[in-house]
Scaffold this motif. Structure first.
Motif, PDB file in Angstrom:
ATOM      1  N   ALA A 112      -8.485  -6.670  -1.450  1.00 30.24           N
ATOM      2  CA  ALA A 112      -7.121  -6.676  -0.916  1.00 30.24           C
ATOM      3  C   ALA A 112      -6.622  -8.097  -0.681  1.00 30.24           C
ATOM      4  CB  ALA A 112      -7.064  -5.877   0.382  1.00 30.24           C
ATOM      5  N   GLN A 141      -5.600  -2.609  -1.643  1.00 27.83           N
ATOM      6  CA  GLN A 141      -6.571  -1.932  -0.776  1.00 27.83           C
ATOM      7  C   GLN A 141      -7.811  -1.635  -1.598  1.00 27.83           C
ATOM      8  OE1 GLN A 141      -5.351   0.938   2.427  1.00 27.83           O
ATOM      9  NE2 GLN A 141      -6.184   2.438   0.979  1.00 27.83           N
ATOM     10  N   ARG A 161       0.840  -1.211   0.000  1.00 30.92           N
ATOM     11  CA  ARG A 161       0.000   0.000   0.000  1.00 30.92           C
ATOM     12  C   ARG A 161       0.870   1.254   0.000  1.00 30.92           C
ATOM     13  NH1 ARG A 161      -2.730  -2.882   4.450  1.00 30.92           N
ATOM     14  NH2 ARG A 161      -4.477  -4.040   3.550  1.00 30.92           N
TER      15      ARG A 161
END
Length: 307
Positions: free
Chosen positions: A72, A56, A13
């Motif tokens: 995710a 995400q 991320r």
């Protein structure tokens, strides 16, 4: 140190958020990054042949009568360039949807298959795989993706190391749960590659009428085998597939020719303006004239839709 899903997702991320750009491209050839900060309405495009890993958020993709959802820690593989409708279902300014994409090339797949020793890969099961599949990403795959993206912070290492890590990622796909779909991408005589040949013909000649018998002959199959395999790969009949391509091309043309609805319909293969308008509205939720106003200035995107 033990590498696990929580660890790789956290770093993934961070890397994706730091290196995301509006056009999704990166300095590493074939590597894409998407960042979307709001839920989106359905959009139609071509999938590309690509691996898409979500770090995400979540996305929903429709292919014919099939619906794929990935979130995710999951990845999607499109092994044929297919007309799809997708939307982000989990994305916000505080928690944007973040995704990694890697374009898949048949020649690279074929090269790895030639280098593999007998027994290195599990045997292929019978039947033609779908052109689109979803799975949970194993930790090894997440680790390799993170190491590839770390190179964006070390530009001088990209030329030497990026090709090696991309091959590692591809090998993990080939030997993983959805390896059959990826492997057939590189097999010149696989049923999937034969269907991909027909798909390319329809895309290149979408305005032309055709007979299924002609495409079956192009694919080296009987009509019944061709129809069955085409449906398995694309979730559509050849005629339905052609209609999807025609309507997508029409929408792109309307962005630059909003006052020529009839002409656009004819250019993409429709003889009847009323049929064109009816099918366009059914596909995009608005008649061509109304949609054209919203589309003005829009251009074709070369970025795969599934990332």
């Amino acid at each position: 140190m033990c590498f696990n899903r929580a660890v790789y997702l956290d770093e993934l991320r961070t890397l994706l958020a730091r290196h995301a750009h509006p056009d999704m491209r990166t300095p590493i050839d074939g590597v894409l990054i998407s960042k979307v900060d709001q839920q989106t309405g359905p959009t139609t495009s071509m999938s590309g042949t690509v691996l898409a890993l979500i770090a995400q958020g979540a996305k929903r993709m429709a292919l014919g009568d099939r619906v794929y959802e990935y979130r995710a820690g999951q990845y999607l593989v499109a092994s044929v360039d297919l007309p799809v409708t997708g939307r982000f279902t989990q994305a916000s300014a505080d928690s944007p949807a973040l995704g990694f994409g890697l374009v898949l090339h048949p020649a690279t797949v074929a090269e790895l298959l030639l280098q593999a020793a007998p027994g290195d890969l599990p045997p292929l099961s019978g039947g033609t795989p779908s052109g689109m599949v979803v799975s949970d990403a194993p930790d090894e795959l997440g680790d390799a993706v993170v190491r590839l993206l770390r190179l964006l912070d070390r530009p001088r290492d990209v030329t030497v190391l990026a090709p090696l890590i991309k091959r590692e990622i591809l090998w993990l796909l080939l030997s993983g749960e959805q390896g059959a779909a990826v492997r057939q991408l590189g097999l010149a005589d696989s049923s999937l590659s034969h269907i991909a040949r027909a798909v390319r013909w329809i895309r290149d000649h979408y305005a032309q009428a055709f007979r299924v018998e002609e495409l079956a002959r192009l694919s080296g199959m009987s009509v019944s085998a061709f129809y069955r395999n085409f449906q398995a790969v694309t979730a559509m009949s050849p005629i339905q597939f052609q209609k999807q391509i025609r309507l997508q091309e029409a929408r792109l043309l309307l962005a630059t020719h909003p006052n020529d609805i009839t002409g656009v319909g004819i250019r993409v293969g429709y003889e009847s303006p009323s049929q064109f308008s009816r099918e366009y509205r059914r596909q995009f939720g608005a008649p061509p004239s109304q949609d054209a106003t919203l589309l003005r200035g829009t251009s074709r995107s070369e970025v795969p839709a599934v990332v």
